[in-house]
Write an enzyme that holds these catalytic residues in place. Structure first.
Site, PDB file in Angstrom:
ATOM      1  N   ASP A  16       0.832  -1.203   0.000  1.00 48.46           N
ATOM      2  CA  ASP A  16       0.000   0.000   0.000  1.00 48.46           C
ATOM      3  C   ASP A  16       0.865   1.251   0.000  1.00 48.46           C
ATOM      4  O   ASP A  16       1.906   1.289   0.660  1.00 48.46           O
ATOM      5  CB  ASP A  16      -0.903  -0.024   1.241  1.00 48.46           C
ATOM      6  CG  ASP A  16      -2.005   1.020   1.175  1.00 48.46           C
ATOM      7  OD1 ASP A  16      -2.337   1.477   0.068  1.00 48.46           O
ATOM      8  OD2 ASP A  16      -2.537   1.379   2.243  1.00 48.46           O
ATOM      9  N   ASN A  64     -10.329  -3.132  -7.058  1.00 43.65           N
ATOM     10  CA  ASN A  64      -9.500  -2.164  -7.773  1.00 43.65           C
ATOM     11  C   ASN A  64     -10.038  -1.811  -9.160  1.00 43.65           C
ATOM     12  O   ASN A  64      -9.601  -0.813  -9.756  1.00 43.65           O
ATOM     13  CB  ASN A  64      -8.056  -2.667  -7.905  1.00 43.65           C
ATOM     14  CG  ASN A  64      -7.270  -2.582  -6.620  1.00 43.65           C
ATOM     15  OD1 ASN A  64      -6.264  -3.273  -6.458  1.00 43.65           O
ATOM     16  ND2 ASN A  64      -7.707  -1.754  -5.672  1.00 43.65           N
TER      17      ASN A  64
END
Length: 227
Positions: A16, A64
């Protein structure tokens, strides 16, 4: 030979912080993703001396797809380039590629690349598992449905139908960027895994950061529900 009795054999990482890395440098998000790929390369090249048998990376979640189309397209192009450029290195270094998630939903040329890479690396002794189009809740639902078709639904039968059924038990999960959540990643597998939340954006995450997480893991007492 070094001894790794207290080393995490299976490590998973939520990678991340690519976007924030780019934003802090006033760069396009695409540059953050590209630097993130370089961080992956450095890590994969250094896990063997650390005693890790399986490294699982959260590359692209089923959520996503909600990102802007140009960002998704850039991520897919990076995946194409990564497979093409790094496959010979995987083969030379005895790395077996495994995909968790429904990668068949990706574009046909990427699916073909992945399946070729899976075949060419199938004899590798060390595992690099990449989560593509992956969501843990969906994985558990699908595994439970398959278990029901096969007979009794038990913890064992569900585990046997997860994408990770042939992987070692998860020892350690790391998330970079300072965020403290699992984001629908390996929820079942994390039941007794140790966790480390690192305040480093993914493109800046180095093998040294990983070694520190492994050192911290080695000092922990794993109880698995006991006292």
């Amino acid at each position: 030979m070094p001894q790794f009795e207290n080393t995490a054999k299976h490590v998973a990482i939520i990678m991340d912080g690519n976007g924030r890395w780019a934003k802090r440098r006033m760069l396009p998000r695409a540059m953050g993703h590209r630097q993130g790929v370089e961080a992956v390369r450095k890590l994969v090249r250094n896990v063997e001396p650390m005693g890790i048998d399986c490294l699982t990376l959260y590359a692209f979640s089923s959520e996503n797809w909600k990102r802007p189309e140009d960002e998704v397209g850039d991520l897919m192009n990076l995946l194409r380039k990564f497979i093409k450029s790094d496959l010979p290195e995987f083969i030379a270094n005895d790395v077996r590629l495994k995909i968790i998630g429904d990668y068949t939903a990706l574009e046909p040329d990427i699916v073909a690349q992945l399946e070729d890479a899976l075949e060419q690396t199938s004899k590798g002794s060390r595992i690099l598992a990449v989560a593509l189009n992956y969501g843990s809740q969906q994985e558990i639902v699908q595994a439970a449905a398959k278990a029901a078709e096969q007979g009794a639904v038990t913890e064992e039968s569900i585990a046997a139908n997860l994408y990770t059924a042939d992987l070692p038990p998860l020892d350690l999960l790391i998330r970079t960027s300072g965020e403290v959540r699992l984001s629908n990643f390996l929820l079942w597998q994390c039941a007794y895994a140790e966790m480390a939340f690192v305040d480093v954006l993914w493109p800046d995450f180095t093998p040294e950061h990983l070694q520190q997480a492994l050192d911290d893991f080695a000092d922990r007492e794993r109880r698995f529900g006991g006292r």
